[in-house]
Design an enzyme around this catalytic site. Structure first.
Site, PDB file in Angstrom:
ATOM      1  N   CYS A  71       0.844  -1.200   0.000  1.00  0.00           N
ATOM      2  CA  CYS A  71       0.000   0.000   0.000  1.00  0.00           C
ATOM      3  C   CYS A  71       0.882   1.255   0.000  1.00  0.00           C
ATOM      4  O   CYS A  71       1.867   1.329   0.737  1.00  0.00           O
ATOM      5  CB  CYS A  71      -0.873  -0.024   1.248  1.00  0.00           C
ATOM      6  SG  CYS A  71      -1.754   1.503   1.565  1.00  0.00           S
ATOM      7  N   TYR A 315     -17.311 -13.878  27.691  1.00  0.00           N
ATOM      8  CA  TYR A 315     -17.059 -12.878  26.638  1.00  0.00           C
ATOM      9  C   TYR A 315     -17.382 -13.509  25.283  1.00  0.00           C
ATOM     10  O   TYR A 315     -16.554 -13.564  24.381  1.00  0.00           O
ATOM     11  CB  TYR A 315     -15.601 -12.395  26.642  1.00  0.00           C
ATOM     12  CG  TYR A 315     -15.069 -11.962  27.984  1.00  0.00           C
ATOM     13  CD1 TYR A 315     -15.169 -10.624  28.381  1.00  0.00           C
ATOM     14  CD2 TYR A 315     -14.479 -12.873  28.848  1.00  0.00           C
ATOM     15  CE1 TYR A 315     -14.673 -10.221  29.615  1.00  0.00           C
ATOM     16  CE2 TYR A 315     -13.990 -12.474  30.084  1.00  0.00           C
ATOM     17  CZ  TYR A 315     -14.079 -11.151  30.460  1.00  0.00           C
ATOM     18  OH  TYR A 315     -13.585 -10.751  31.667  1.00  0.00           O
ATOM     19  N   GLU A 336     -22.053 -12.486  27.840  1.00  0.00           N
ATOM     20  CA  GLU A 336     -21.605 -11.363  27.018  1.00  0.00           C
ATOM     21  C   GLU A 336     -22.325 -10.094  27.485  1.00  0.00           C
ATOM     22  O   GLU A 336     -23.487 -10.121  27.839  1.00  0.00           O
ATOM     23  CB  GLU A 336     -21.932 -11.689  25.545  1.00  0.00           C
ATOM     24  CG  GLU A 336     -22.014 -10.523  24.590  1.00  0.00           C
ATOM     25  CD  GLU A 336     -20.683  -9.803  24.379  1.00  0.00           C
ATOM     26  OE1 GLU A 336     -19.644 -10.461  24.248  1.00  0.00           O
ATOM     27  OE2 GLU A 336     -20.720  -8.561  24.383  1.00  0.00           O
ATOM     28  N   CYS A 419      -6.301 -11.295  23.009  1.00  0.00           N
ATOM     29  CA  CYS A 419      -5.825 -10.405  21.941  1.00  0.00           C
ATOM     30  C   CYS A 419      -4.760  -9.456  22.467  1.00  0.00           C
ATOM     31  O   CYS A 419      -4.336  -8.538  21.770  1.00  0.00           O
ATOM     32  CB  CYS A 419      -6.993  -9.649  21.317  1.00  0.00           C
ATOM     33  SG  CYS A 419      -7.978  -8.756  22.506  1.00  0.00           S
TER      34      CYS A 419
HETATM   35  N1  SAH Z   1     -15.665 -14.811  21.773  1.00  0.00           N
HETATM   36  C1  SAH Z   1     -16.220 -13.889  20.829  1.00  0.00           C
HETATM   37  C2  SAH Z   1     -16.027 -12.413  21.179  1.00  0.00           C
HETATM   38  C3  SAH Z   1     -14.682 -11.981  21.682  1.00  0.00           C
HETATM   39  S1  SAH Z   1     -14.413 -10.230  21.766  1.00  0.00           S
HETATM   40  C4  SAH Z   1     -15.710 -14.179  19.443  1.00  0.00           C
HETATM   41  O1  SAH Z   1     -14.745 -14.899  19.280  1.00  0.00           O
HETATM   42  O2  SAH Z   1     -16.289 -13.687  18.478  1.00  0.00           O
HETATM   43  C5  SAH Z   1     -14.744  -9.823  23.412  1.00  0.00           C
HETATM   44  C6  SAH Z   1     -16.215  -9.710  23.739  1.00  0.00           C
HETATM   45  O3  SAH Z   1     -16.306  -9.380  25.118  1.00  0.00           O
HETATM   46  C7  SAH Z   1     -16.977  -8.616  23.006  1.00  0.00           C
HETATM   47  O4  SAH Z   1     -18.116  -9.172  22.415  1.00  0.00           O
HETATM   48  C8  SAH Z   1     -17.367  -7.625  24.111  1.00  0.00           C
HETATM   49  O5  SAH Z   1     -18.626  -7.006  23.902  1.00  0.00           O
HETATM   50  C9  SAH Z   1     -17.405  -8.505  25.330  1.00  0.00           C
HETATM   51  N2  SAH Z   1     -17.188  -7.902  26.646  1.00  0.00           N
HETATM   52  C10 SAH Z   1     -16.436  -6.830  26.975  1.00  0.00           C
HETATM   53  N3  SAH Z   1     -16.388  -6.666  28.315  1.00  0.00           N
HETATM   54  C11 SAH Z   1     -17.137  -7.667  28.853  1.00  0.00           C
HETATM   55  C12 SAH Z   1     -17.447  -8.051  30.206  1.00  0.00           C
HETATM   56  N4  SAH Z   1     -16.984  -7.360  31.246  1.00  0.00           N
HETATM   57  N5  SAH Z   1     -18.214  -9.124  30.389  1.00  0.00           N
HETATM   58  C13 SAH Z   1     -18.682  -9.843  29.330  1.00  0.00           C
HETATM   59  N6  SAH Z   1     -18.414  -9.528  28.044  1.00  0.00           N
HETATM   60  C14 SAH Z   1     -17.650  -8.457  27.803  1.00  0.00           C
END
Ligand code: SAH
Length: 463
Positions: A71, A315, A336, A419
């Site tokens: 890019c 999560y 979530e 992550c």
């Molecule tokens: N496991 C899923 C999402 C991972 S990302 C996947 O692989 O697609 C992290 C997620 O945590 C997001 O959806 C976010 O909204 C949620 N999140 C953030 N803080 C949180 C908390 N305190 N308790 C529960 N979920 C939370």
């Protein structure tokens, strides 16, 4: 060294943000865009007592790991940090990043890590992998609407509709929106004044289904003449969902709290493996579908399910990992914080005829401890238990209260999807101080050309 001083240095290391690191008479310089192995002429921009930040002025002898960026905006754009580094080197850098964090912040022994670390899973084609992009809109000096990406650490928009990490249809959609704004005299949002209508566009593309979602984030409730925009967008094959998300707040948060369907459905669908997912504009969904399948397969392998197990997926987003695991488990519970994501998760369970997954809205660090307490109350003090607990938290990692409850529930296995290797190392230190052993660590490259790295970890309970 002083500000504006020039120096010729060898780049001998890589910093956490992908920058090159070199020394000049023992004084450490951090040089953005310099690649380890480069000999380069640099200019000091900021000088502290023991170290400074320098700009790469000229590469005198390029590193064997230096490549031509795909890019034209690779250096300026805040999206990619290491496009000028060969992909092999990027992978080695990420492996080392995970390892370094586990050693320094997790306190894990180097020899032990040699035993548990598995090679990073990279991509065959590390470009064009993003199924989602959010492009900001702004106005150039001539008063024309522009879109692209923010320059590193700023909110200055670099006009570019052809991101090397995105899919080809992104460009087509962006050009249509820009033409529409010009011909209808519709303004882009201005962060400084809080005026102007179009803030961002969210584009999602289903790699398997070829379905396309366009969600315009607007500083208002309506787009004047929207039918003309819809006519152009719906001519694109695969267009499935056109929505708006009103966001009138003066914040950095991109999306509004709600969305409204202008055309088609409010969602697209896509597959990971054989599981079909419905994805709405406000829900989190992994952005690299090719690598997500590898990531989830690794998580599934680490979970070691034989059928009949009780599994928690904390999560859980739209239930992606939960449903992936449900096929092999007895019962899965997902937690979530975003209510719309849980609505999607429940729908996704239904679409896939999965009846052994149940979802809860709330903070993982509140839902799980409450469940644990309630269970004890209702079962005359007995402990709520689980066979496997999966966590996949955002960058800030897990809350202490959640880690404590996990330890109390004492599942046989904990699978940690992370992550951010720094918070991962911090949390693993806690769990490994409370009876867990680090069994396997697998970095996965979900975001080639950037410094980000995902990791899946298996912990087992030592009785
Ligand atoms: N496991 C899923 C999402 C991972 S990302 C996947 O692989 O697609 C992290 C997620 O945590 C997001 O959806 C976010 O909204 C949620 N999140 C953030 N803080 C949180 C908390 N305190 N308790 C529960 N979920 C939370």
């Amino acid at each position: 060294m002083q500000k504006n001083e020039m120096a010729v240095i060898e780049i001998t290391d890589i910093g956490v943000n992908g920058e090159g690191i070199g020394k000049h008479d023992g004084y450490t310089l951090f040089v953005k865009d310099a690649v380890i192995g480069d000999k380069a002429e640099v200019k000091v921009m900021k000088a502290k007592k023991n170290y400074g930040y320098a700009r790469l002025m000229r590469v005198l002898e390029p590193s064997a790991d230096r490549v031509e960026p795909r890019c034209a905006f690779a250096r300026k754009c805040g999206g990619c940090q290491i496009q000028e580094m060969s992909y092999e080197r990027q992978l080695a850098f990420k492996e080392q990043k995970v390892r370094g964090n586990l050693e320094r912040l997790g306190g894990f022994d180097g020899e032990m890590l040699d035993q548990v670390m598995e090679p990073i899973l990279g991509m065959d084609n590390p470009f064009g992998y993003r199924n989602k992009a959010q492009f900001p809109f702004g106005t150039d000096r001539e008063g024309n609407p522009v879109t692209g990406f923010y320059a590193g650490r700023t909110h200055d928009i670099i006009a570019n509709t052809d991101c090397a990490l995105g899919v080809p249809v992104d460009r087509e959609i962006l050009e249509i929106i820009l033409d529409f704004m010009k011909s209808e005299g519709i303004s882009a949002y201005d962060e400084k004044t809080g005026k102007g209508l179009i803030r961002h566009v969210l584009i999602r593309y289903g790699f398997t289904t070829k379905e396309i979602m366009v969600c315009l984030v607007i500083n208002g409730r309506k787009i004047p003449g929207a039918e003309k925009l819809i006519e152009k967008l719906t001519a694109i094959s695969g267009m499935t969902s056109i929505t708006i998300s009103p966001n009138t707040r003066q914040t950095n948060v991109i999306m509004g709290d709600t969305y409204e369907v202008l055309w088609g459905q409010g969602f697209i669908t896509d597959y990971i493996g054989t599981v079909r997912y419905q994805i709405s504009p406000l829900s989190f969904y992994q952005v690299n579908p090719v690598q997500t399948e590898k990531l989830y397969s690794q998580a599934l392998e680490y979970a070691g399910l034989k059928g009949g197990e009780t599994v928690w997926d904390l999560y859980c987003g739209i239930g992606t990992i939960s449903l992936f695991l449900a096929e092999k488990a007895g019962q899965v519970y997902g937690v979530e914080i975003v209510p719309q994501a849980i609505e999607d998760a429940r729908k996704n369970a239904r679409i896939n005829r999965i009846s052994n997954a149940e979802f809860f809205v709330g903070k993982a660090e509140e839902v799980l401890p409450e469940y644990y307490e309630d269970y004890a109350r209702e079962h005359s003090g007995a402990r709520a238990r689980a066979d496997v607990i999966v966590v996949d938290p955002p960058r800030k990692g897990c809350d202490q209260a959640l880690l404590e409850t996990i330890v109390k529930m004492a599942p046989e296995r904990v699978v940690y999807v992370s992550c951010d290797p720094a918070t991962l190392a911090r949390d693993l230190k806690v769990l490994c101080g409370e009876g867990y052993a680090l069994e396997k660590v697998r970095p996965v490259d979900m975001f080639p050309q950037t410094v980000h790295v995902e990791t899946v970890v298996l912990l087992s309970y030592r009785k």
